[in-house]
Design a protein around this motif. Structure first.
Motif, mmCIF file in Angstrom:
data_model
loop_
_atom_site.group_PDB
_atom_site.id
_atom_site.type_symbol
_atom_site.label_atom_id
_atom_site.label_comp_id
_atom_site.label_asym_id
_atom_site.label_seq_id
_atom_site.Cartn_x
_atom_site.Cartn_y
_atom_site.Cartn_z
ATOM 1 N N PRO A 26 0.842 -1.207 0.000
ATOM 2 C CA PRO A 26 0.000 0.000 0.000
ATOM 3 C C PRO A 26 0.871 1.248 0.000
ATOM 4 N N ILE A 27 0.348 2.304 -0.542
ATOM 5 C CA ILE A 27 1.116 3.548 -0.625
ATOM 6 C C ILE A 27 0.574 4.538 0.400
ATOM 7 N N GLY A 28 1.431 4.934 1.314
ATOM 8 C CA GLY A 28 1.086 6.027 2.227
ATOM 9 C C GLY A 28 1.531 7.316 1.553
ATOM 10 N N LEU A 41 4.637 16.816 0.599
ATOM 11 C CA LEU A 41 3.788 15.676 0.217
ATOM 12 C C LEU A 41 4.627 14.709 -0.608
ATOM 13 N N ALA A 42 4.651 13.423 -0.236
ATOM 14 C CA ALA A 42 5.425 12.431 -0.996
ATOM 15 C C ALA A 42 4.869 11.028 -0.727
ATOM 16 N N PRO A 43 4.995 10.125 -1.739
ATOM 17 C CA PRO A 43 4.508 8.750 -1.553
ATOM 18 C C PRO A 43 5.552 7.843 -0.896
ATOM 19 N N TYR A 44 5.073 6.949 -0.055
ATOM 20 C CA TYR A 44 5.933 5.957 0.618
ATOM 21 C C TYR A 44 5.256 4.594 0.524
ATOM 22 N N PHE A 59 5.523 4.607 8.085
ATOM 23 C CA PHE A 59 6.220 4.642 6.792
ATOM 24 C C PHE A 59 7.715 4.676 7.054
ATOM 25 N N SER A 60 8.463 4.161 6.081
ATOM 26 C CA SER A 60 9.905 4.060 6.255
ATOM 27 C C SER A 60 10.619 4.912 5.222
ATOM 28 N N SER A 61 11.540 5.709 5.707
ATOM 29 C CA SER A 61 12.254 6.669 4.866
ATOM 30 C C SER A 61 13.679 6.198 4.670
ATOM 31 N N GLU A 62 14.064 5.996 3.411
ATOM 32 C CA GLU A 62 15.429 5.567 3.107
ATOM 33 C C GLU A 62 16.297 6.822 2.985
ATOM 34 N N ASP A 66 12.359 14.640 3.627
ATOM 35 C CA ASP A 66 11.541 15.707 4.219
ATOM 36 C C ASP A 66 10.358 15.155 4.995
ATOM 37 N N SER A 67 9.648 14.157 4.457
ATOM 38 C CA SER A 67 8.433 13.662 5.117
ATOM 39 C C SER A 67 8.758 13.186 6.532
ATOM 40 N N ALA A 68 9.823 12.382 6.651
ATOM 41 C CA ALA A 68 10.197 11.877 7.974
ATOM 42 C C ALA A 68 10.683 13.019 8.861
ATOM 43 N N PRO A 89 -0.503 12.425 -10.530
ATOM 44 C CA PRO A 89 -0.091 13.415 -9.529
ATOM 45 C C PRO A 89 0.638 12.793 -8.345
ATOM 46 N N MET A 90 0.231 11.570 -7.950
ATOM 47 C CA MET A 90 0.953 10.907 -6.849
ATOM 48 C C MET A 90 2.425 10.741 -7.237
ATOM 49 N N SER A 91 2.653 10.255 -8.461
ATOM 50 C CA SER A 91 4.029 10.043 -8.901
ATOM 51 C C SER A 91 4.790 11.369 -8.968
ATOM 52 N N ALA A 95 8.910 13.689 -6.994
ATOM 53 C CA ALA A 95 10.040 14.399 -7.615
ATOM 54 C C ALA A 95 10.917 15.014 -6.526
ATOM 55 N N PRO A 96 12.232 14.938 -6.727
ATOM 56 C CA PRO A 96 13.139 15.488 -5.700
ATOM 57 C C PRO A 96 13.205 17.011 -5.780
ATOM 58 N N LEU A 97 12.199 17.691 -5.251
ATOM 59 C CA LEU A 97 12.193 19.158 -5.239
ATOM 60 C C LEU A 97 13.105 19.640 -4.107
ATOM 61 N N ALA A 180 -1.281 0.253 -5.483
ATOM 62 C CA ALA A 180 -0.262 -0.287 -4.588
ATOM 63 C C ALA A 180 1.004 -0.488 -5.407
ATOM 64 N N ARG A 181 2.129 -0.448 -4.733
ATOM 65 C CA ARG A 181 3.418 -0.522 -5.427
ATOM 66 C C ARG A 181 3.878 -1.962 -5.508
ATOM 67 N N CYS A 182 4.335 -2.330 -6.696
ATOM 68 C CA CYS A 182 4.995 -3.623 -6.887
ATOM 69 C C CYS A 182 6.463 -3.323 -7.201
HETATM 70 C C1 LIG Z 1 5.101 4.943 -5.324
HETATM 71 C C2 LIG Z 1 6.344 5.411 -4.625
HETATM 72 C C3 LIG Z 1 6.695 4.861 -3.405
HETATM 73 C C4 LIG Z 1 7.838 5.296 -2.709
HETATM 74 N N1 LIG Z 1 8.156 4.714 -1.514
HETATM 75 C C5 LIG Z 1 9.226 5.154 -0.817
HETATM 76 C C6 LIG Z 1 9.540 4.586 0.457
HETATM 77 O O1 LIG Z 1 8.836 3.706 0.972
HETATM 78 N N2 LIG Z 1 10.622 5.068 1.129
HETATM 79 C C7 LIG Z 1 11.397 6.071 0.608
HETATM 80 O O2 LIG Z 1 12.368 6.470 1.265
HETATM 81 N N3 LIG Z 1 11.128 6.624 -0.602
HETATM 82 C C8 LIG Z 1 10.055 6.202 -1.312
HETATM 83 N N4 LIG Z 1 9.747 6.761 -2.528
HETATM 84 C C9 LIG Z 1 10.557 7.883 -3.018
HETATM 85 C C10 LIG Z 1 10.106 9.198 -2.349
HETATM 86 O O3 LIG Z 1 8.749 9.474 -2.603
HETATM 87 C C11 LIG Z 1 10.968 10.352 -2.931
HETATM 88 O O4 LIG Z 1 12.309 10.157 -2.534
HETATM 89 C C12 LIG Z 1 10.487 11.712 -2.490
HETATM 90 O O5 LIG Z 1 11.218 12.704 -3.195
HETATM 91 C C13 LIG Z 1 10.640 11.935 -1.008
HETATM 92 O O6 LIG Z 1 10.101 13.208 -0.743
HETATM 93 P P1 LIG Z 1 10.328 14.010 0.579
HETATM 94 O O7 LIG Z 1 11.815 14.237 0.748
HETATM 95 O O8 LIG Z 1 9.588 15.294 0.252
HETATM 96 O O9 LIG Z 1 9.723 13.246 1.710
HETATM 97 C C14 LIG Z 1 8.646 6.328 -3.265
HETATM 98 C C15 LIG Z 1 8.297 6.883 -4.520
HETATM 99 C C16 LIG Z 1 7.165 6.427 -5.191
HETATM 100 C C17 LIG Z 1 6.805 7.028 -6.529
#
Ligand SMILES: Cc1cc2nc3c(=O)[nH]c(=O)nc-3n(C[C@H](O)[C@H](O)[C@H](O)COP(=O)(O)O)c2cc1C
Length: 204
Positions: A26-28, A41-44, A59-62, A66-68, A89-91, A95-97, A180-182
């Protein structure tokens, strides 16, 4: 085929199949507001629910994205539901703004106010969960090394549902068409449900 993770044959499997196996995820779609008011705003897809009472999502941030960072400093985030009609728009919001640039504006989305948290929600989303951060876990490798990966967990304190997707007192998941992401560049869409009653006495 069998391989130890560190010995994957890159000629046979040029791309790591991990995310294609742990799928669909699932995508948060996480919206946050920094203390200084910057909106993000960003998808995880390393996202899920972990408990129903209290309702906990995470959600887990690699990397400390910014979101985390904003969720941790403000103590709040919103998990918006990504659905097929919002795929593009979700995709776009991934984008790395530059830090602090508002992805709502970048993707042509509307901010709607939340009730219990300061972050905005995605007005177009068919459901949104207002969350308060309960803990942040810095993930470790099996050797115990930290690697700048953060699992942010939050309790859902309020729920928004688009009334069009409430049918007979239930959220119409298939009608809402969550995505959902595959693995690779693939997504799945939930459009068909199957129902199965649990065995008598089964909990949870
Ligand atoms: C569908 C989708 C799922 C993503 N899931 C993750 C994730 O679980 N963890 C992560 O670190 N980045 C994930 N990303 C990449 C982040 O969305 C991307 O790095 C984004 O620029 C982060 O934005 P932020 O720095 O504004 O939070 C995903 C991207 C997409 C399109």
């Amino acid at each position: 085929m069998f391989y130890e993770t560190r010995e994957r044959d890159k000629r046979l499997l040029p791309h790591d199949p991990f995310k294609a196996i742990v799928a669909p995820r699932p995508i948060g779609w996480i919206s946050t507001r920094a203390k200084d008011g910057r909106i993000n705003l960003a998808p995880y897809s390393f996202f899920n629910g972990f408990c129903s009472a209290p309702p906990i999502v995470g959600f887990s941030s690699e990397g400390a994205k910014d979101s985390a960072a904003f969720a941790v400093e403000s103590g709040e985030f919103v998990a918006n539901l990504a659905t097929l009609n919002l795929l593009h728009p979700m995709s776009e919001t991934s984008a790395p703004l530059p830090r602090g640039d508002n992805e709502f504006l970048h993707a042509g989305l509307t901010m709607a106010p939340c009730r219990l948290v300061a972050a905005p929600r995605v007005a177009e989303a068919r459901a949104s969960l207002e969350c308060q951060v309960t803990e942040t876990v810095e993930l470790r490798s099996r050797q115990g090394a930290t690697m700048d990966r953060y699992l942010v967990l939050g309790e859902v304190v309020a729920v928004h549902i688009d009334d069009r997707f409430i049918k007979d007192g239930r959220f119409d998941t298939a009608g809402a068409q969550p995505i959902a992401r595959c693995g690779y560049q693939d997504y799945a869409v939930v459009e068909r449900l199957i129902s199965l009653a649990r065995p008598p006495g089964a909990g949870g």
